[in-house]
Design an enzyme around this catalytic site. Structure first.
Site, PDB file in Angstrom:
ATOM      1  N   ASP A 374       0.789  -1.234   0.000  1.00 26.87           N
ATOM      2  CA  ASP A 374       0.000   0.000   0.000  1.00 26.87           C
ATOM      3  C   ASP A 374       0.820   1.283   0.000  1.00 26.87           C
ATOM      4  O   ASP A 374       0.261   2.353   0.117  1.00 26.87           O
ATOM      5  CB  ASP A 374      -0.927  -0.011   1.229  1.00 26.87           C
ATOM      6  CG  ASP A 374      -1.955   1.108   1.197  1.00 26.87           C
ATOM      7  OD1 ASP A 374      -2.409   1.468   0.094  1.00 26.87           O
ATOM      8  OD2 ASP A 374      -2.285   1.641   2.264  1.00 26.87           O
ATOM      9  N   HIS A 579       3.528   4.424   6.095  1.00 20.26           N
ATOM     10  CA  HIS A 579       3.099   5.065   4.848  1.00 20.26           C
ATOM     11  C   HIS A 579       1.815   5.885   4.937  1.00 20.26           C
ATOM     12  O   HIS A 579       1.308   6.321   3.884  1.00 20.26           O
ATOM     13  CB  HIS A 579       2.981   4.014   3.727  1.00 20.26           C
ATOM     14  CG  HIS A 579       1.923   2.974   3.954  1.00 20.26           C
ATOM     15  ND1 HIS A 579       2.224   1.682   4.306  1.00 20.26           N
ATOM     16  CD2 HIS A 579       0.577   3.027   3.857  1.00 20.26           C
ATOM     17  CE1 HIS A 579       1.107   0.992   4.414  1.00 20.26           C
ATOM     18  NE2 HIS A 579       0.088   1.789   4.154  1.00 20.26           N
TER      19      HIS A 579
END
Length: 1013
Positions: A374, A579
């Site tokens: 992701d 992230h």
């Protein structure tokens, strides 16, 4: 035959949704429920168990934003349910069907043992199978009332992203808490019908198999007794058995399914909530492993394991057992699933060092692959870093989100900037939260780019982002799809097995060279600038602390290297590189805490460095250079006076006033040091920058032009910057003052002040120092804009065919033209400490101390010359998910470096980010190590992690060419080994005349372990 398709499809859908699904639970009795609202933050189980509970009625609102409500549920299994499968079914008032961004709960026995979590798609807790009848059931349920930040599909701002602004109005209404009988025959019928119906709808209208399934379903529905679904379910299932038993075609695509539960370590919830999410999801997973022997679950992020180990020891024990049984697969080998662009090279290395060591220490397993489904693009140094950490494969899914171009491969070799290749796979199912729906199965086959060359792909299955994980329904789907005509075949297996088979089947897979650029989420290089600055500063402070602690350990008797403190601080920084934290895409709470954590890290690292320097003794004031290159630079004394000093790389020198090559002169708005002459215009821009060494004007147009753009992307405000932002802007040309603020032979500076917009102000100090062509622009912004982005432009008179931007352990070149859609899509890109533009014989660099996002464009002027412009993205103002993102004060520095080679850009990038440190010390200990050779750059100097006392040095080739040189030590050298990133020996290094001989290929990373004599 007449076409009955529409009638059949509508009939099957209605009977499934309104009759079969509603009959899955054959009987229910309610729990008696009591509640206790925990004050403030979550409390331990023991405190909740001892609390006073009040009666609670179903249909009652509960749960203030970010609150915790404990429910005591008591009941008894009716005696006549003996022999049946009995479960608790709990509906907290779930909204929608995403488990991760709303109410969640963890169910405990009264002794504190966590059983299982409940969420919208996993509402049951097993009680008995078969039940004896009469069993007492007593649960304590920790329910989290997390707000739905995604409400209204990210179209509106919300104050719910921080407990400081969220209020206390209850968010949910408790619907049901029951003891129930699961009718297994009806439950299986529900899944039979789902799988066949979804497969039917994905097959072509002229495919005989579609019509065969339709008529099989139609005939089976004739056997369904609407007044006795339970009693007729077995006959309906028997009628469907032939349709479910037809084997798949021999050439059918094979999907390797692996259980997965993507848990963002912070995003629309704070880190403290992620700690609870891990316990909930991992409880579910270990429970599912008990039910299904063929279940395999892949889980990354060592940090999340550590949270469970420290906070939920009983869940941790179940994980360890599942790992032993082969049903739980640690993967990824990183501390967290970090951002793929923004962390520095050494930080990415440490992600693997800390992650892989955790899995080896606690499970005896060395992970083989990189698991980053992701993150928002991946830097071109990853293949080498991953391989040096012992990895064999790389997995991501995110590149399928590209806005413009479809990535051409799903299975391929990814080649990095140094030539290292790693076997890579993008799941064509285009999700890391698969559930094996008919649509997903069809999409995976349809998308798969390697048809004719290979025949298998991977699908991570299970609910994710906010956790939840696989469910028994998904496992049942996988079983039905294992060998079913018209569908891809599903096999549940370890990702290592998939990659081994895929590589064997497709050894000559195509090669992709360079970065994996995501054509989306480009604003993550800029959003939440203070978070990014905290990361950049922390990375460099860690470098300093390790270097001076190593120096003290070698030269200061009695000094002890702070292994544990540095380990803890590194892990804090690595966590915040997750992230959705470092990219700036989380709620306000996350970034508020991140800024506080970075401040704490800075304080501790300054203290560790000061302690190490002080251990060297006292006697004189010295200047310490933590950078990898010798420096001649202007520093300030304690009273603020500028001093010109010369300091060796990784060493120190007395704070003695050395004569500079030529003094700085200030004449009106002109700064001149004999190397560059800078003219500041009345509007505060740079009207001229003349490189006196080369005898040429650097700028084609006014430089340091601040441009304020309207910045409202189509979606994903904190994540995206869309191309149309360029079309509407205001140039900030109204300077309220342009003033000379420093006029010294060593330093000249002019301050420019501006105000604009909604009360925002910018103060910039433009300075030139003796002996340096670098022009620093110290910037102080008080930012109050919304939905804007501020950029600083430097249009230079250079015909640059490409730009070079520093990335991890090297740099990447990107074309400045837009010949293709791939180049056009790179209208906003990332870099680290510098961007370099050059034509043969001359170059310019733009250096920064905390900026990542930038764009580069090129145009031809009427006079035939070419203007190449680099624009730094300084600060944004998105409002979703944090309505106050980036508001307030920002302080940072960027610089223009005329006449710069790549080597100059590298050196000045380190210099700006590693300021010289002035401190009291005694004597002049030799640098621990010194590297000689053009392009040889030291990235880290530390003591070995195993506390052996060996010195570990990480170097890389930074120019992009071959390099030879030597590494000399400031201590007796008894031996040297080349190691991997985890400091494990690979081969002996060559030692000649007491120094290590170095030979590096372009951008090669080299880790040396030096044994002291």
């Amino acid at each position: 035959m007449h076409d009955e398709s529409r009638r059949i499809e509508e009939r099957v859908q209605r009977l499934h949704d309104q009759r079969i699904k509603t009959a899955v639970y054959a009987a229910t009795v309610p729990f008696e429920v009591e509640a206790w609202q925990a004050p403030g933050e979550p409390v331990p189980f023991e405190e909740a168990a001892a609390a006073s509970y009040e009666p609670f009625t179903m249909g009652t609102p509960w749960g203030p934003p970010w609150g915790t409500t404990w429910f005591r549920m008591r009941g008894q299994v009716p005696a006549d349910w003996a022999g049946k499968r009995v479960e608790a079914v709990i509906d907290l008032g779930f909204t929608g069907d995403w488990p991760g961004n709303q109410a969640e709960a963890l169910v405990h026995l009264t002794d504190g043992t966590p059983l299982k979590a409940v969420n919208p798609l996993n509402q049951y807790v097993a009680i008995a199978n078969p039940a004896k009848g009469g069993e007492s059931v007593d649960y304590l349920v920790e329910a989290a009332s997390n707000p739905d930040i995604l409400a209204d599909n990210f179209s509106k701002t919300t104050p719910l992203g921080d407990k400081l602004t969220a209020g206390d109005k209850p968010l949910y209404t408790f619907r049901a808490a029951d003891i129930a009988v699961l009718d297994e025959e009806v439950w299986h019928l529900d899944l039979d019908v789902q799988v066949l119906r979804e497969l039917m709808l994905e097959l072509g209208e002229h495919d005989p198999r579609r019509h065969e399934i339709a008529h099989a379903l139609d005939r089976a529905m004739d056997l369904l007794d609407l007044d006795d679904v339970s009693g007729s379910a077995a006959a309906v299932r028997q009628a469907l058995k032939p349709a479910l038993s037809r084997p798949a075609h021999a050439s059918a695509h094979t999907i390797s399914g692996v259980g997965h539960a993507h848990i963002d370590s912070a995003w629309l919830w704070p880190i403290r909530e992620t700690k609870r999410k891990t316990s909930r999801t991992f409880s579910n997973v270990t429970s599912l492993a008990d039910e299904y022997d063929d279940f395999i679950f892949a889980c990354s992020q060592a940090q999340q394991y550590e949270w469970v180990r420290d906070n939920y020891p009983k869940v941790w024990a179940r994980i360890q057992e599942s790992v032993k049984n082969g049903q739980w697969a640690p993967v990824g080998g990183m501390w967290v699933e970090s951002d793929g662009n923004l962390p520095g090279g050494e930080a990415v290395a440490r992600q693997f060092v800390h992650g892989k060591r955790f899995f080896m220490d606690h499970f005896g397993i060395e992970t083989k692959g990189v698991w980053l489904p992701d993150s928002f693009g991946y830097n071109a140094a990853y293949p080498q870093i991953a391989k040096l950490a012992g990895n064999e494969w790389f997995l991501t899914q995110k590149i399928s989100w590209n806005q413009t171009n479809k990535f051409p491969h799903h299975t391929f070799w990814w080649e990095g900037i140094d030539g290292t290749r790693i076997f890579t796979h993008f799941p064509p199912v285009d999700t890391y939260n698969a559930r094996f729906s008919g649509e997903e199965m069809s999409r995976a086959v349809r998308n798969y780019s390697e048809k004719g060359g290979a025949s298998r792909s991977l699908a991570p299955f299970g609910w994710g982002d906010g956790g939840g994980g696989p469910t028994r329904e998904i496992m049942e789907r996988a079983r039905r799809l294992a060998d079913l005509e018209g569908s891809a075949k599903v096999v549940v297996e370890h990702p290592d097995e998939f990659f081994a088979k895929a590589r064997e089947e497709y050894p000559d897979a195509p090669v992709w060279v360079g970065e994996l650029y995501l054509e989306l989420h480009r604003a993550t290089y800029t959003s939440q600038a203070r978070t990014k600055q905290g990361n950049r500063r922390s990375e460099h402070l860690l470098r300093e602390a390790e270097l001076w602690a190593t120096t003290a350990a070698l030269h200061a008797p009695g000094y002890s290297y702070p292994h544990e403190k540095l380990d803890r601080l590194w892990k804090t920084v690595l966590l915040h590189q997750f992230h959705d934290i470092l990219p700036g895409s989380s709620i306000a709470w996350v970034h508020r805490e991140a800024e506080a954590e970075y401040a704490r890290v800075a304080r501790e690292l300054h203290a560790l460095t000061a302690e190490a320097v002080a251990a060297l003794g006292t006697g004189e004031t010295r200047v310490f250079n933590a950078g990898p290159y010798d420096r001649a630079e202007v520093v300030r004394t304690a009273d603020g006076a500028p001093v010109y000093v010369e300091v060796p790389a990784s060493g120190s020198a007395p704070l003695a006033d050395t004569a500079p090559p030529q003094p700085v002169t200030v004449d009106g708005r002109v700064l001149d040091n004999g190397l560059v002459r800078v003219e500041v215009a009345e509007d505060g821009t740079l009207s001229s920058v003349r490189d006196l060494r080369a005898g040429r004007e650097v700028l084609a147009e006014p430089g340091n032009l601040l441009r304020l753009h309207t910045d409202l992307p189509n979606y994903w405000d904190a994540w995206d910057i869309d191309k149309h932002y360029k079309n509407r802007y205001t140039d900030l040309l109204d300077a309220s003052s342009v003033t000379v603020v420093e006029q010294d032979p060593l330093l000249g500076a002019i301050r420019v002040e501006r105000s604009f917009g909604k009360g925002s102000t910018i103060t910039q100090t433009i300075s030139v120092r003796a002996g340096s062509p670098r022009i620093d622009i110290e910037t102080d912004i008080d930012w109050h804009e919304t939905e804007k982005i501020l950029k600083a432009a430097f249009p230079v008179d250079i015909r640059a065919p490409h730009s070079s931007a520093e990335i991890q352990f090297g740099h990447i070149q990107r074309p400045t033209h837009t010949n293709t859609s791939w180049e056009s899509a790179r209208f906003e890109v990332s870099g680290h400490r510098w961007v370099h533009l050059a034509e043969p014989g001359y170059g310019v660099a733009v250096i920064n101390d905390s900026t990542y996002g930038h764009d580069v464009s090129r145009t031809v002027r009427e006079d035939g010359g070419t203007t190449t412009t680099v624009r730094l993205s300084l600060v944004r103002a998105p409002r979703i998910p944090d309505p106050e993102a980036d508001q307030g004060r920002h302080r940072f520095t960027y610089a223009l470096l005329p006449g710069a080679t790549i080597e100059d850009a590298v050196a000045e990038g380190y210099s700006l980010n590693l300021p010289l440190r002035v401190a009291d010390a005694a004597g002049a200990p030799e640098p621990v190590v010194s590297a000689e050779g053009e392009g040889v750059t030291m990235e880290a100097v530390k003591l070995a992690d195993d506390a052996s006392g060996d010195v570990v040095v990480r170097l890389y080739e930074s120019r992009g060419g071959r390099a030879t040189g030597t590494l000399r030590t400031g201590f007796p050298l008894a031996g040297a080994q080349i190691t991997d990133l985890l400091e494990r020996p690979l081969e002996d290094a060559e030692i000649t005349d007491g120094a290590v001989a170095l030979t590096l290929r372009p951008f090669q990373i080299l880790t040396l372990r030096l044994r002291r004599g």
